[in-house]
Design a protein around this motif. Sequence first.
Motif, short mmCIF file in Angstrom:
data_model
loop_
_atom_site.label_atom_id
_atom_site.label_comp_id
_atom_site.label_asym_id
_atom_site.label_seq_id
_atom_site.Cartn_x
_atom_site.Cartn_y
_atom_site.Cartn_z
N SER A 120 0.79 -1.16 0.15
CA SER A 120 0.01 0.12 -0.14
C SER A 120 0.97 1.26 -0.19
O SER A 120 0.32 2.43 -0.67
CB SER A 120 -1.02 -0.06 1.28
OG SER A 120 -0.11 0.14 2.43
N GLU A 121 1.88 1.04 0.48
CA GLU A 121 2.92 2.59 0.59
C GLU A 121 4.27 2.17 0.78
O GLU A 121 4.74 1.03 1.50
CB GLU A 121 2.58 3.24 2.03
CG GLU A 121 3.32 4.63 2.15
CD GLU A 121 2.89 4.99 3.41
OE1 GLU A 121 3.55 5.74 3.87
OE2 GLU A 121 1.76 4.64 3.72
N THR A 173 -1.25 -3.87 3.07
CA THR A 173 -2.48 -3.61 2.97
C THR A 173 -3.26 -4.24 4.39
O THR A 173 -4.25 -3.83 5.05
CB THR A 173 -3.56 -3.91 1.93
OG1 THR A 173 -3.44 -5.55 1.86
CG2 THR A 173 -2.95 -3.27 0.80
N ILE A 217 10.78 1.12 4.10
CA ILE A 217 9.83 0.37 4.70
C ILE A 217 8.40 0.03 3.82
O ILE A 217 8.08 1.03 3.32
CB ILE A 217 9.32 1.12 6.23
CG1 ILE A 217 10.73 1.35 7.09
CG2 ILE A 217 8.35 0.17 7.00
CD1 ILE A 217 11.38 0.08 7.32
N HIS A 233 4.63 -0.81 3.52
CA HIS A 233 3.61 -0.98 4.28
C HIS A 233 2.69 -1.89 3.45
O HIS A 233 2.10 -1.54 2.54
CB HIS A 233 2.81 0.37 4.48
CG HIS A 233 3.60 1.40 5.23
ND1 HIS A 233 3.27 1.62 6.76
CD2 HIS A 233 4.94 2.03 5.02
CE1 HIS A 233 4.02 2.44 7.18
NE2 HIS A 233 5.12 2.58 6.37
N GLY A 261 -1.73 -4.01 7.20
CA GLY A 261 -1.35 -3.39 8.21
C GLY A 261 0.25 -3.73 8.60
O GLY A 261 0.81 -3.10 9.77
N GLU A 262 0.86 -4.81 8.26
CA GLU A 262 2.12 -5.47 8.52
C GLU A 262 3.31 -4.57 7.86
O GLU A 262 2.86 -3.86 6.68
CB GLU A 262 2.24 -6.76 8.27
CG GLU A 262 1.42 -7.62 9.06
CD GLU A 262 1.18 -9.00 8.59
OE1 GLU A 262 1.36 -9.97 9.28
OE2 GLU A 262 0.62 -9.29 7.56
N LYS A 263 4.44 -4.57 8.33
CA LYS A 263 5.83 -3.80 7.44
C LYS A 263 6.81 -4.83 7.63
O LYS A 263 7.07 -5.72 8.29
CB LYS A 263 6.02 -2.66 8.58
CG LYS A 263 4.89 -1.58 8.95
CD LYS A 263 5.46 -0.47 9.71
CE LYS A 263 4.27 0.39 10.13
NZ LYS A 263 4.81 1.23 11.24
N GLU A 297 7.79 4.00 2.30
CA GLU A 297 8.16 4.74 3.10
C GLU A 297 9.79 4.79 3.15
O GLU A 297 10.26 3.47 3.54
CB GLU A 297 7.89 4.42 4.52
CG GLU A 297 8.20 5.45 5.74
CD GLU A 297 7.91 5.04 7.19
OE1 GLU A 297 8.55 5.81 8.02
OE2 GLU A 297 7.12 4.21 7.37
#
Length: 257
Positions: free
Chosen positions: A219-220, A234, A230, A232, A236-238, A222
Amino acid sequence: MKYRCLIIDDEVLARDVIRTFVQHDHTIEITDEAANGSEAVVKTLQHKPDVIFLDIQMPELDGFEVLREIWPYHQPFVVFTTAFDQYALRAFEVNAIDYLLKPFDEIRFHQSLGRLKERLSQKSQPRIEELVNSLFRDQKEKEDNYLQRLLVKEAGKMYLVKTDDITHFSADGNYISVYTTQKKVYTVYESLGSLENRLDPSVMIRVGRSNIVNMNFISELETYFNGEYIIHLTTGEKVKWTRGYRDNIKAFIARMG
């Protein structure tokens, strides 16, 4: 001597018929039944029966796909059952142990069972392996020959998980943790490099020495230190995208673009 069998058919009535006929023979013991292809794979590898009565047309995985999944780990004697003559002939032509064309009666069933027991007593496995090998070849010739399902373990049981439902893999020593969209974590005993070779690189991307991520669930990105990122997910885990695998970011950007 008793032989153990597994009945595999998506039709309740068909399983009932085979079960009734088998119970008339005291040399064959039913260990379990399976109602679809995925269940068939799991139960075959759990029970390791001597014989499987295998329906060809089933949901999720057909009978031939079941054989592809189980054959590297367990090779039972096989009796195909089918309502479609062209499939039965295909199995028969490569000298499979036998086939039962639905609807079959008790006489036909016990004829097949007699041939089966003779081969079992002689430990004479027919050329079923030739069928399986041809199925492997057919699969490899397809453009899309990457893993569609993965056999995993949890609490001593085995499951088939669709790769489309896997968000990422994380390796630790001799095992790999498999993370899914349902936020369940399973275990696979395999090297990450070996697994990577069987995954679709247009979907699964190596982001670190110990991690592979499904790009569909990113989803992202970073920015992190030293050119790292990092990820991200969907769920919620990294996961960290390490510097040694930065070249793979281009593949990700190309896919997302």
